[in-house]
Scaffold this motif. Structure first.
Motif, PDB file in Angstrom:
ATOM      1  N   ARG A 148      -7.343  -2.539  -6.821  1.00 49.25           N
ATOM      2  CA  ARG A 148      -6.003  -2.101  -7.214  1.00 49.25           C
ATOM      3  C   ARG A 148      -4.940  -3.160  -6.940  1.00 49.25           C
ATOM      4  NH1 ARG A 148      -9.379   1.728  -6.278  1.00 49.25           N
ATOM      5  NH2 ARG A 148      -9.190   3.817  -7.170  1.00 49.25           N
ATOM      6  N   GLU A 174      -5.574   8.510  -1.826  1.00 52.72           N
ATOM      7  CA  GLU A 174      -4.446   7.859  -1.148  1.00 52.72           C
ATOM      8  C   GLU A 174      -4.112   6.517  -1.776  1.00 52.72           C
ATOM      9  OE1 GLU A 174      -5.661   9.900   3.145  1.00 52.72           O
ATOM     10  OE2 GLU A 174      -6.134   7.794   2.714  1.00 52.72           O
ATOM     11  N   LEU A 175      -5.135   5.747  -2.122  1.00 53.22           N
ATOM     12  CA  LEU A 175      -4.891   4.450  -2.754  1.00 53.22           C
ATOM     13  C   LEU A 175      -4.268   4.609  -4.132  1.00 53.22           C
ATOM     14  CD1 LEU A 175      -8.161   2.605  -1.685  1.00 53.22           C
ATOM     15  CD2 LEU A 175      -5.838   1.896  -1.114  1.00 53.22           C
ATOM     16  N   ASP A 176      -4.561   5.714  -4.791  1.00 52.69           N
ATOM     17  CA  ASP A 176      -3.978   5.978  -6.105  1.00 52.69           C
ATOM     18  C   ASP A 176      -2.624   6.659  -6.013  1.00 52.69           C
ATOM     19  OD1 ASP A 176      -6.085   4.814  -7.415  1.00 52.69           O
ATOM     20  OD2 ASP A 176      -7.194   6.683  -7.676  1.00 52.69           O
ATOM     21  N   MET A 213      -9.715   8.871   0.569  1.00 61.37           N
ATOM     22  CA  MET A 213      -9.310   7.462   0.573  1.00 61.37           C
ATOM     23  C   MET A 213      -8.892   6.998  -0.813  1.00 61.37           C
ATOM     24  SD  MET A 213     -12.293   6.038   3.183  1.00 61.37           S
ATOM     25  CE  MET A 213     -12.588   4.696   2.064  1.00 61.37           C
ATOM     26  N   TRP A 260     -13.332   0.906   1.474  1.00 58.12           N
ATOM     27  CA  TRP A 260     -11.876   0.990   1.370  1.00 58.12           C
ATOM     28  C   TRP A 260     -11.314  -0.360   0.914  1.00 58.12           C
ATOM     29  CZ3 TRP A 260      -7.445  -1.257   2.773  1.00 58.12           C
ATOM     30  CH2 TRP A 260      -6.265  -0.524   2.658  1.00 58.12           C
ATOM     31  N   ARG A 290      -4.317   5.236   6.632  1.00 58.15           N
ATOM     32  CA  ARG A 290      -5.781   5.299   6.628  1.00 58.15           C
ATOM     33  C   ARG A 290      -6.375   3.978   7.082  1.00 58.15           C
ATOM     34  NH1 ARG A 290      -8.680   9.529   6.829  1.00 58.15           N
ATOM     35  NH2 ARG A 290      -7.616  10.445   5.022  1.00 58.15           N
ATOM     36  N   LEU A 291      -5.827   2.864   6.619  1.00 54.83           N
ATOM     37  CA  LEU A 291      -6.324   1.557   7.033  1.00 54.83           C
ATOM     38  C   LEU A 291      -6.218   1.395   8.544  1.00 54.83           C
ATOM     39  CD1 LEU A 291      -7.289  -1.336   6.506  1.00 54.83           C
ATOM     40  CD2 LEU A 291      -4.906  -1.967   6.082  1.00 54.83           C
ATOM     41  N   ALA A 319      -2.217   5.453   2.413  1.00 55.32           N
ATOM     42  CA  ALA A 319      -3.309   4.481   2.454  1.00 55.32           C
ATOM     43  C   ALA A 319      -3.129   3.516   3.613  1.00 55.32           C
ATOM     44  CB  ALA A 319      -3.376   3.721   1.127  1.00 55.32           C
ATOM     45  N   ALA A 353      -9.168  -1.152  -2.459  1.00 62.08           N
ATOM     46  CA  ALA A 353      -7.818  -1.714  -2.361  1.00 62.08           C
ATOM     47  C   ALA A 353      -7.721  -3.024  -3.139  1.00 62.08           C
ATOM     48  CB  ALA A 353      -7.453  -1.933  -0.899  1.00 62.08           C
ATOM     49  N   LEU A 396       0.828  -1.205   0.000  1.00 69.06           N
ATOM     50  CA  LEU A 396       0.000   0.000   0.000  1.00 69.06           C
ATOM     51  C   LEU A 396       0.862   1.254   0.000  1.00 69.06           C
ATOM     52  CD1 LEU A 396      -2.677  -0.820   2.731  1.00 69.06           C
ATOM     53  CD2 LEU A 396      -3.164  -0.382   0.329  1.00 69.06           C
TER      54      LEU A 396
END
Length: 544
Positions: free
Chosen positions: A123, A535-537, A532, A116, A87-88, A84, A120, A80
């Motif tokens: 991705r 952040e994942l991107d 969120m 979320w 955030r998790l 991210a 995730a 991650l």
């Protein structure tokens, strides 16, 4: 050789249990051995407990050294992004019993965790190793969270579950959790697992083969069908829903003679979902004999003559003879026949009319509700979008019931047969005409995130309800759905709803304050969801 005797002051082997019992009940009700009764008993009890604690620790024999666990399997997925991962950790810290939960205008982080995880997984990220225990604890408490959580946790979830009984659910539900499935190209291993595996392993094996080669799964099932328990036969039979096709008909016809009524009913349901099956043809004949068009009146009218008996052949084809309490037998049998008959039966039977024309026909003698409800169930079972549209009718129809749907639950099931765009458009029209009071179940079948028109219809209806001074708590369910399902891009458009308007005279006490708080939470949640995704991107989030 005699064993050495215990010292005089040695407690009996169950002394610890006696001390615990006395502490729970109180020394005035229970005085353990070695403790004098009276006012000094509580202190004596604690002294004895301290001494016994030392004795138990000193007398503990070291266990035999066990083999070290095998190292956890590698997870080849990318890690991650740091933001991210942070955030998790925040989302997992807010799970019930750990965080403070939902308060005021603060977002409900635990309700954001499923979204979320879905993002995730899309991705293809792997979780930080240190997050796995909290992730498994969260999945343990919420069964709806398990599929996405275990997919995200990956192979290490099974490794951890074998070391901690609290996480054993992962062995049943994680892909390959109970045991790694054999190579489907190795017939010997497949046969061994099918013959000797645990039930959950056999179900997973059958599902895996069914997904790749439906006929091979069916043939494997036939090898042990006669010796399986009734409840297992039912579960195995249900797995044939995936990839159901004409090749399954001979096996399902044989299952109609099963000694278990539930197995027979499931086989009949599957056969009726095959419009070209012999059972579907038999049901078409039976149902068609019950419905006709009467042309003697001012307008064509459907007349119904329900069956007068449920014979053995009907029962073999899945018709349940005994009606539920409060239902007439004839209407009960009739509904089952119509539900199982192919829907294209009615076009030929009723003068070549289209589904819309058929559903619009009046029905004599109060049979309309029963007939239309059965057509609704048939449309859902056969995944027939044309009939579903006819039965739903226009979302702006009076009472929003359409010409055929008789309950919100049935409308929701009919909507599920339509594609996502059409489904959302219908529900948006429903809300624009009838508001939100009956829309909760319908919103639940719409694709997430909601389309622009649907999201705007929901927000406009909420705003109308606020301005009308409606009782605010009745919309809390829809507001919760909006937090999870609205497109995050709608957040900016909602800023105008954050102001607290003047409270109407007839409004519920405190309603305006509740609405302001709810809209604040909605906007904050949407912005958090946008953060969120950013952040994942790997992008910098505008607002964390």
């Amino acid at each position: 050789m005699n064993s050495p005797s215990l010292p005089v002051d040695s407690p009996a082997p169950d002394a610890w249990e006696e001390l615990v019992t006395a502490a729970l009940l109180g020394t005035d009700r229970r005085t353990p051995p070695g403790c004098p009764p009276g006012q000094a008993a509580p202190v004596a009890l604690l002294d004895r407990a301290a001494m016994e604690t030392v004795r138990r620790r000193a007398g503990l024999r070291p266990a035999r050294a066990a083999d070290r666990p095998r190292p956890a399997p590698e997870d080849a997925r990318p890690a991650l992004p740091p933001a991210a991962a942070r955030r998790l950790a925040l989302l997992l810290a807010d799970r019930p019993g750990v965080g403070g939960g939902r308060r005021g205008s603060a977002p409900d982080l635990m309700e954001l965790l499923p979204q979320w995880l879905a993002a995730a997984n899309e991705r293809g990220f792997a979780p930080p190793a240190q997050a796995l225990p909290a992730l498994l604890d969260a999945a343990r408490g919420r069964t709806d969270l398990r599929p996405a959580a275990l997919t995200f946790a990956g192979p290490r979830a099974v490794w951890l579950a074998r070391l901690n009984p609290d996480w054993r659910f992962a062995l049943r539900t994680a892909p390959g959790g109970g045991a790694a499935l054999p190579s489907l190209e190795d017939p010997a291993q497949v046969e061994q697992l099918w013959q000797e595996g645990l039930f959950a392993e056999r179900v997973a094996l059958l599902a895996a083969i069914r997904a790749r080669e439906p006929s091979a799964a069916r043939e494997l099932l036939t090898t042990t069908w006669a010796t399986e328990r009734a409840e297992d036969r039912l579960m195995f039979l249900d797995s044939l829903r995936a990839g159901l096709g004409p090749g399954d008909e001979p096996f399902l016809e044989q299952a109609l003679g099963d000694r278990s009524r539930n197995v027979r009913s499931t086989a009949a349901e599957l056969l009726s979902a095959l419009p070209g099956s012999a059972l579907a043809a038999r049901m078409a004949v039976r149902a068609g004999a019950c419905v006709a068009v009467d042309h003697t009146g001012d307008a064509p009218t459907l007349i119904v003559e329900a069956p007068h008996e449920c014979d053995a052949a009907m029962e073999r084809d899945g018709v349940v003879a005994k009606a539920p309490a409060g239902r007439g037998e004839r209407s009960w049998w009739f509904g089952q026949l119509v539900e199982a008959a192919p829907l294209d039966t009615w076009t030929g039977r009723l003068g070549g009319r289209t589904p819309e024309e058929i559903v619009a026909l009046p029905v004599a003698d109060d049979w309309q509700g029963e007939l239309h409800a059965a057509w609704c169930r048939a449309a859902v079972r056969q995944r027939d979008a044309t009939w579903a549209r006819a039965l739903l009718g226009s979302p702006a129809a009076p009472e929003a019931g359409g010409p055929g749907a008789v309950s919100l639950a049935e409308r929701a099931k009919l909507l599920a047969t339509l594609d996502g765009g059409e489904r959302s458009a219908w529900v948006a029209g429903f809300i624009a005409t009838h508001g939100l009071s009956e829309a909760f179940q319908l919103l639940g079948v719409c694709a997430v995130p909601w389309s622009g028109p649907l999201g705007r219809a929901v927000v406009d209806a909420l705003n109308i309800a606020r301005d009308a001074g409606s009782y605010p708590w009745s919309f809390s369910g829809v507001m919760g759905l909006a937090e999870r399902c609205l497109d995050p891009s709608e957040a900016t458009r909602l800023d105008g709803l954050l102001a607290i308007p003047d409270e109407p005279e007839d409004a519920s006490p405190g309603a305006t304050g509740y609405w302001a708080e709810s809209f604040q939470r909605l906007v904050t949640t949407l912005r958090l969801r946008a953060a969120m995704i950013a952040e994942l991107d790997g992008r910098e989030a505008a607002q964390a």
